[in-house]
Scaffold this motif. Structure first.
Motif, PDB file in Angstrom:
ATOM      1  N   ILE A  57       0.835  -1.204   0.000  1.00  0.00           N
ATOM      2  CA  ILE A  57       0.000   0.000   0.000  1.00  0.00           C
ATOM      3  C   ILE A  57       0.869   1.254   0.000  1.00  0.00           C
ATOM      4  O   ILE A  57       0.628   2.199  -0.758  1.00  0.00           O
ATOM      5  N   VAL A  58       1.905   1.267   0.844  1.00  0.00           N
ATOM      6  CA  VAL A  58       2.791   2.434   0.932  1.00  0.00           C
ATOM      7  C   VAL A  58       3.510   2.662  -0.397  1.00  0.00           C
ATOM      8  O   VAL A  58       3.688   3.801  -0.830  1.00  0.00           O
ATOM      9  N   CYS A  59       3.907   1.578  -1.081  1.00  0.00           N
ATOM     10  CA  CYS A  59       4.598   1.712  -2.378  1.00  0.00           C
ATOM     11  C   CYS A  59       3.705   2.349  -3.431  1.00  0.00           C
ATOM     12  O   CYS A  59       4.201   2.985  -4.367  1.00  0.00           O
ATOM     13  N   GLU A  60       2.398   2.176  -3.304  1.00  0.00           N
ATOM     14  CA  GLU A  60       1.469   2.712  -4.293  1.00  0.00           C
ATOM     15  C   GLU A  60       1.031   4.147  -3.997  1.00  0.00           C
ATOM     16  O   GLU A  60       0.297   4.742  -4.788  1.00  0.00           O
ATOM     17  N   LEU A  61       1.487   4.693  -2.888  1.00  0.00           N
ATOM     18  CA  LEU A  61       1.144   6.080  -2.547  1.00  0.00           C
ATOM     19  C   LEU A  61       1.903   7.044  -3.444  1.00  0.00           C
ATOM     20  O   LEU A  61       3.012   6.741  -3.900  1.00  0.00           O
ATOM     21  N   PRO A  62       1.343   8.219  -3.682  1.00  0.00           N
ATOM     22  CA  PRO A  62       2.072   9.230  -4.466  1.00  0.00           C
ATOM     23  C   PRO A  62       3.347   9.657  -3.721  1.00  0.00           C
ATOM     24  O   PRO A  62       3.387   9.639  -2.492  1.00  0.00           O
ATOM     25  N   PRO A  63       4.384  10.029  -4.448  1.00  0.00           N
ATOM     26  CA  PRO A  63       5.666  10.387  -3.817  1.00  0.00           C
ATOM     27  C   PRO A  63       5.571  11.530  -2.804  1.00  0.00           C
ATOM     28  O   PRO A  63       6.383  11.589  -1.882  1.00  0.00           O
ATOM     29  N   ASP A  64       4.592  12.413  -2.950  1.00  0.00           N
ATOM     30  CA  ASP A  64       4.494  13.537  -2.024  1.00  0.00           C
ATOM     31  C   ASP A  64       3.681  13.213  -0.768  1.00  0.00           C
ATOM     32  O   ASP A  64       3.521  14.064   0.103  1.00  0.00           O
ATOM     33  N   HIS A  65       3.178  11.981  -0.645  1.00  0.00           N
ATOM     34  CA  HIS A  65       2.420  11.584   0.548  1.00  0.00           C
ATOM     35  C   HIS A  65       3.371  11.508   1.749  1.00  0.00           C
ATOM     36  O   HIS A  65       4.515  11.067   1.614  1.00  0.00           O
ATOM     37  N   PRO A  66       2.925  11.924   2.951  1.00  0.00           N
ATOM     38  CA  PRO A  66       3.805  11.956   4.139  1.00  0.00           C
ATOM     39  C   PRO A  66       4.428  10.603   4.517  1.00  0.00           C
ATOM     40  O   PRO A  66       5.528  10.578   5.058  1.00  0.00           O
TER      41      PRO A  66
END
Length: 168
Positions: free
Chosen positions: A123-132
């Protein structure tokens, strides 16, 4: 009331109270447990290579994988105590209960925690790069064991305990 020692009781009592220092402890259950742990960790190098076709020396220090080193350790301890003191001894009962708890935990809580960590990492890998939390270090996902890995650890621990017993 005075107790009379038989020949074997007297000799074992003499060995354990002897003032002769020893480089290695003569505690077969303890040595069996440590040897089973070390062998299981070493074998992970080869099982990782067989499964993933790559050498990963970090597997010797990590948890999870084939065979279960935790299971090998507690099984070797319990079997060695059973062989040395008999299965009716209170120490064998303690070691057996400890082994059951460790094996249950390895295939239950730790296995599912590892699967959850794997999913969270995805899930974290699929987050946008600017996500905290997109740059958070991945969670360890090789925490627990499959029933086959636990069974392999139990077999390894038993073999080590029997071999250590026969070498004494």
């Amino acid at each position: 009331m005075d107790e009379v020692m038989t020949g074997s009781d007297a000799s074992s009592s003499f060995r354990s109270t002897s003032s002769q220092p020893s480089v290695f402890p003569s505690n077969t259950p303890l040595l069996s447990a440590f040897l089973a742990f070390a062998l299981a960790q070493f074998l992970k190098l080869f099982t990782t290579w067989f499964k993933e076709k790559r050498w990963d020396s970090r597997r010797m220090l990590g948890s999870g994988g084939m065979p279960s080193s935790h299971t090998a350790t507690v099984t070797a301890l319990a079997v060695a105590i059973g062989l040395q003191e008999g299965t009716g001894a209170p120490t064998f009962a303690i070691a057996l209960v400890l082994a059951c708890v460790v094996m249950y935990d390895a295939t239950g809580v730790r296995l599912h925690a590892g699967r959850q960590a794997e999913l969270l990492n995805q899930i974290v890998c699929e987050l946008p790069p600017d996500h905290p939390v997109s740059n958070v270090r991945p969670l360890r996902d090789s925490l627990g064991h499959t029933p086959l890995q636990v069974a392999a650890g139990a077999v390894l621990g038993s073999i080590v305990a029997f071999l250590m017993r026969s070498s004494n």
